[in-house]
Design an enzyme around this catalytic site. Structure first.
Site, PDB file in Angstrom:
ATOM      1  N   LYS A   1      -0.660   5.035   4.347  1.00 54.26           N
ATOM      2  CA  LYS A   1      -1.570   4.111   5.055  1.00 54.26           C
ATOM      3  C   LYS A   1      -1.153   3.985   6.521  1.00 54.26           C
ATOM      4  O   LYS A   1       0.020   3.809   6.828  1.00 54.26           O
ATOM      5  CB  LYS A   1      -1.596   2.741   4.371  1.00 54.26           C
TER       6      LYS A   1
ATOM      7  N   HIS B   1       0.843  -1.208   0.000  1.00 52.95           N
ATOM      8  CA  HIS B   1       0.000   0.000   0.000  1.00 52.95           C
ATOM      9  C   HIS B   1       0.872   1.250   0.000  1.00 52.95           C
ATOM     10  O   HIS B   1       2.057   1.195   0.326  1.00 52.95           O
ATOM     11  CB  HIS B   1      -0.927   0.023   1.218  1.00 52.95           C
TER      12      HIS B   1
HETATM   13  N1  LIG Z   1     -12.921  -1.063   2.732  1.00 53.53           N
HETATM   14  C1  LIG Z   1     -12.288  -0.618   1.635  1.00 53.53           C
HETATM   15  O1  LIG Z   1     -12.597  -1.000   0.491  1.00 53.53           O
HETATM   16  C2  LIG Z   1     -11.210   0.405   1.800  1.00 53.53           C
HETATM   17  C3  LIG Z   1     -10.881   0.829   3.055  1.00 53.53           C
HETATM   18  N2  LIG Z   1     -10.000   1.859   3.222  1.00 53.53           N
HETATM   19  C4  LIG Z   1      -9.834   2.336   4.592  1.00 53.53           C
HETATM   20  O2  LIG Z   1     -10.562   3.569   4.708  1.00 53.53           O
HETATM   21  C5  LIG Z   1      -9.932   4.404   5.673  1.00 53.53           C
HETATM   22  C6  LIG Z   1      -9.650   5.777   5.067  1.00 53.53           C
HETATM   23  O3  LIG Z   1      -8.694   5.638   4.026  1.00 53.53           O
HETATM   24  P1  LIG Z   1      -8.231   6.899   3.160  1.00 53.53           P
HETATM   25  O4  LIG Z   1      -9.408   7.521   2.495  1.00 53.53           O
HETATM   26  O5  LIG Z   1      -7.101   6.441   2.326  1.00 53.53           O
HETATM   27  O6  LIG Z   1      -7.661   7.847   4.312  1.00 53.53           O
HETATM   28  P2  LIG Z   1      -7.557   9.458   4.326  1.00 53.53           P
HETATM   29  O7  LIG Z   1      -6.648   9.786   5.461  1.00 53.53           O
HETATM   30  O8  LIG Z   1      -7.253   9.960   2.963  1.00 53.53           O
HETATM   31  O9  LIG Z   1      -9.052   9.910   4.676  1.00 53.53           O
HETATM   32  C7  LIG Z   1      -9.621   9.852   5.956  1.00 53.53           C
HETATM   33  C8  LIG Z   1     -10.413  11.138   6.125  1.00 53.53           C
HETATM   34  O10 LIG Z   1     -11.174  11.061   7.318  1.00 53.53           O
HETATM   35  C9  LIG Z   1     -11.129  12.331   7.920  1.00 53.53           C
HETATM   36  N3  LIG Z   1     -11.502  12.254   9.314  1.00 53.53           N
HETATM   37  C10 LIG Z   1     -10.769  11.845  10.360  1.00 53.53           C
HETATM   38  N4  LIG Z   1     -11.501  11.922  11.489  1.00 53.53           N
HETATM   39  C11 LIG Z   1     -12.721  12.375  11.120  1.00 53.53           C
HETATM   40  C12 LIG Z   1     -13.921  12.663  11.825  1.00 53.53           C
HETATM   41  N5  LIG Z   1     -14.025  12.514  13.154  1.00 53.53           N
HETATM   42  N6  LIG Z   1     -14.986  13.123  11.131  1.00 53.53           N
HETATM   43  C13 LIG Z   1     -14.913  13.296   9.794  1.00 53.53           C
HETATM   44  N7  LIG Z   1     -13.799  13.058   9.075  1.00 53.53           N
HETATM   45  C14 LIG Z   1     -12.715  12.587   9.736  1.00 53.53           C
HETATM   46  C15 LIG Z   1      -9.693  12.800   7.678  1.00 53.53           C
HETATM   47  O11 LIG Z   1      -9.594  14.199   7.857  1.00 53.53           O
HETATM   48  P3  LIG Z   1      -8.132  14.927   7.855  1.00 53.53           P
HETATM   49  O12 LIG Z   1      -7.694  14.873   6.414  1.00 53.53           O
HETATM   50  O13 LIG Z   1      -8.445  16.294   8.333  1.00 53.53           O
HETATM   51  O14 LIG Z   1      -7.280  14.130   8.771  1.00 53.53           O
HETATM   52  C16 LIG Z   1      -9.496  12.364   6.235  1.00 53.53           C
HETATM   53  O15 LIG Z   1      -9.945  13.350   5.333  1.00 53.53           O
HETATM   54  C17 LIG Z   1      -8.689   3.636   6.135  1.00 53.53           C
HETATM   55  O16 LIG Z   1      -9.006   2.936   7.330  1.00 53.53           O
HETATM   56  C18 LIG Z   1      -8.436   2.654   4.999  1.00 53.53           C
HETATM   57  O17 LIG Z   1      -7.730   1.514   5.396  1.00 53.53           O
HETATM   58  C19 LIG Z   1      -9.417   2.488   2.170  1.00 53.53           C
HETATM   59  C20 LIG Z   1      -9.681   2.078   0.890  1.00 53.53           C
HETATM   60  C21 LIG Z   1     -10.604   0.991   0.593  1.00 53.53           C
HETATM   61  O1  LIG Z   2      -5.787   2.122   3.155  1.00 52.52           O
HETATM   62  C1  LIG Z   2      -6.000   1.788   1.974  1.00 52.52           C
HETATM   63  O2  LIG Z   2      -5.669   2.491   1.017  1.00 52.52           O
HETATM   64  C2  LIG Z   2      -6.697   0.514   1.731  1.00 52.52           C
HETATM   65  N1  LIG Z   2      -7.118  -0.167   2.772  1.00 52.52           N
HETATM   66  C3  LIG Z   2      -7.888  -1.350   2.744  1.00 52.52           C
HETATM   67  C4  LIG Z   2      -7.240  -2.416   3.620  1.00 52.52           C
HETATM   68  O3  LIG Z   2      -6.660  -2.087   4.674  1.00 52.52           O
HETATM   69  O4  LIG Z   2      -7.366  -3.595   3.303  1.00 52.52           O
HETATM   70  C5  LIG Z   2      -8.298  -1.813   1.393  1.00 52.52           C
HETATM   71  C6  LIG Z   2      -7.488  -1.339   0.238  1.00 52.52           C
HETATM   72  O5  LIG Z   2      -6.479  -2.259  -0.082  1.00 52.52           O
HETATM   73  C7  LIG Z   2      -6.946   0.063   0.346  1.00 52.52           C
END
Ligand SMILES: NC(=O)C1=CN([C@@H]2O[C@H](COP(=O)(O)OP(=O)(O)OC[C@H]3O[C@@H](n4cnc5c(N)ncnc54)[C@H](OP(=O)(O)O)[C@@H]3O)[C@@H](O)[C@H]2O)C=CC1
Ligand SMILES: O=C(O)C1=N[C@H](C(=O)O)C[C@H](O)C1
Length: 272
Positions: A162, A158
Site C-alpha cells: 500500500k 494494510h
Molecule cells: N475505495 C476502496 O474501496 C478501495 C480503494 N483502494 C485504493 O485503490 C487504489 C489501487 O489499489 P490497488 O488495486 O491495491 O493498487 P495496484 O497497485 O494493485 O493497482 C493499481 C493499478 O493501476 C495501474 N495504473 C497506474 N497508473 C495508471 C494509468 N495512468 N492508467 C491505467 N492504469 C494505471 C497500475 O499499473 P502498474 O501495475 O503498471 O503500476 C496498477 O495496475 C489505491 O489508491 C487504494 O488505496 C483499494 C482497495 C479498496
Molecule cells: O489500498 C488498499 O488496499 C485499500 N485502501 C483503501 C483505503 O485506503 O482506505 C480501502 C481498503 O482498506 C483497502
C-alpha cells in the site's frame, strides 16, 4: 445494461473488478486500460486481468482510446491519485460518469476532483464495502453518545504494497469522529514518540500498520474508565470493495453532475 470501462486492470482492484463485472448480467465491460507504455497494452483484457479466458476487449494504455467508440456509461477507477485525476479530466471532457476508489489525494487533488464533478457525476469513496460504510456511521453514533469522556483512537492495517498512509478509510473515520465530537484537524495525532506527556483531552489518534498480505482492517477504539469499546471491520478479500464499486457504477450512470459518496449510493440518510 451498464456499459463499463475499467482502468488499471492488471492491479489488485482492477483485476477483481474485471472478474466481478464479467460475472454480472447487467454490466458489460466495454473498455479497459493499463499504465501508459505498459507492455500489456493491446492484449486481451481477460488475460491481462488473469481471468484465464478472453473478454474480447483489448487493454489500452490510454483512457481516451479505450473510450473511443465504446459508448461507455461509466468508468471505474482504482489506480493512483495522479492517474485518477487525469482520468477524471477525460471523463469530464467526454461526459462519462466516474467511480473513484483511489485514495491518497492531496487537498489540491481533491479540489480538482470536485471541479470535474461539476461537469459529470462522480462517486468517490475511500472504501466501497457496504460493511465499512455502516461501520463509519456506527463510529459517529458511538462518539456522539459516549461523548468526550472516552478517548478515541483509529488503527488501520494494510498489506506491504500500500502506497498511502493512513488509509483513506482511517482518514474518513477520523473526519466523521471529529464532526461528531466537535473537534478540528488540530486534534488529530498521527503518531506518538518520545516525551509526549499525558494524552490531551479531545485528541483523536490515527495509527497505521503495514505488512504482508493484509487486505484491510480498521478498528475504532473508545477507551473509557472501566470499559472499552472496539469497533472493527476486517476485509479478507477484495470482492466487497469491487462489488460496492460496481453498485456505485450502476447507480451513477445517468445521474446529474456532482460529487457523490457511498452514503448516497446506499441511500443512507442523515448525519454520519
Ligand atoms: N475505495 C476502496 O474501496 C478501495 C480503494 N483502494 C485504493 O485503490 C487504489 C489501487 O489499489 P490497488 O488495486 O491495491 O493498487 P495496484 O497497485 O494493485 O493497482 C493499481 C493499478 O493501476 C495501474 N495504473 C497506474 N497508473 C495508471 C494509468 N495512468 N492508467 C491505467 N492504469 C494505471 C497500475 O499499473 P502498474 O501495475 O503498471 O503500476 C496498477 O495496475 C489505491 O489508491 C487504494 O488505496 C483499494 C482497495 C479498496
Ligand atoms: O489500498 C488498499 O488496499 C485499500 N485502501 C483503501 C483505503 O485506503 O482506505 C480501502 C481498503 O482498506 C483497502
Amino acid at each position: 445494461m451498464t456499459r463499463t470501462v475499467i482502468t488499471g486492470i492488471s492491479g489488485r482492484m482492477g483485476s477483481t473488478l474485471v472478474r466481478l463485472a464479467k460475472a454480472a448480467s447487467d454490466l458489460a465491460v466495454v473498455g479497459a486500460t493499463v499504465r501508459p507504455g505498459s507492455p500489456l497494452s493491446g492484449q486481451d483484457a481477460g488475460l491481462v486481468a488473469r481471468l484465464g479466458t478472453p473478454l474480447d476487449v483489448l487493454a489500452q494504455d490510454d483512457l481516451g482510446r479505450a473510450l473511443d467508440g465504446a459508448k461507455a456509461d461509466v468508468v471505474v477507477d482504482f489506480t493512483g491519485p495522479e492517474a485518477t485525476l487525469l482520468h477524471a479530466r477525460i471523463c469530464a471532457e467526454r461526459g462519462v460518469a466516474l467511480v473513484v476508489g483511489t485514495t491518497g489525494f492531496t487537498p489540491e487533488g481533491r479540489a480538482r476532483l470536485e471541479a470535474h464533478a461539476k461537469r459529470v457525476p462522480i462517486v468517490a469513496a475511500p472504501n466501497m464495502s457496504v460493511g465499512v460504510n455502516l461501520v463509519i456511521r456506527m463510529a459517529a453514533e458511538l462518539a456522539r453518545v459516549l461523548g468526550p469522556s472516552f478517548d478515541v483512537e483509529v488503527l488501520e492495517a494494510h498489506h506491504r504494497m500500500k502506497k498511502d498512509a493512513p488509509s483513506g478509510t482511517a482518514l474518513k473515520l477520523a473526519e466523521v469522529l471529529m464532526e461528531a465530537l466537535g473537534r478540528t484537524k488540530d486534534d488529530l495525532t498521527f503518531a506518538r514518540e518520545g516525551q509526549t506527556g499525558a494524552r490531551p483531552p479531545g485528541e483523536i489518534g490515527v495509527q497505521a500498520l503495514r505488512g504482508g498480505d493484509v487486505v484491510g482492517e480498521h478498528t475504532v477504539y473508545f477507551f473509557g474508565e472501566g470499559e472499552r469499546i472496539e469497533l472493527t471491520h476486517r476485509a479478507t478479500n477484495r470482492d466487497q470493495f469491487a462489488q460496492g464499486a460496481l453498485r456505485a457504477a450502476r447507480w451513477v450512470a445517468g445521474r446529474a453532475p456532482g460529487l457523490y459518496d457511498m452514503a448516497d449510493v446506499l441511500g443512507l440518510q442523515g448525519k454520519t
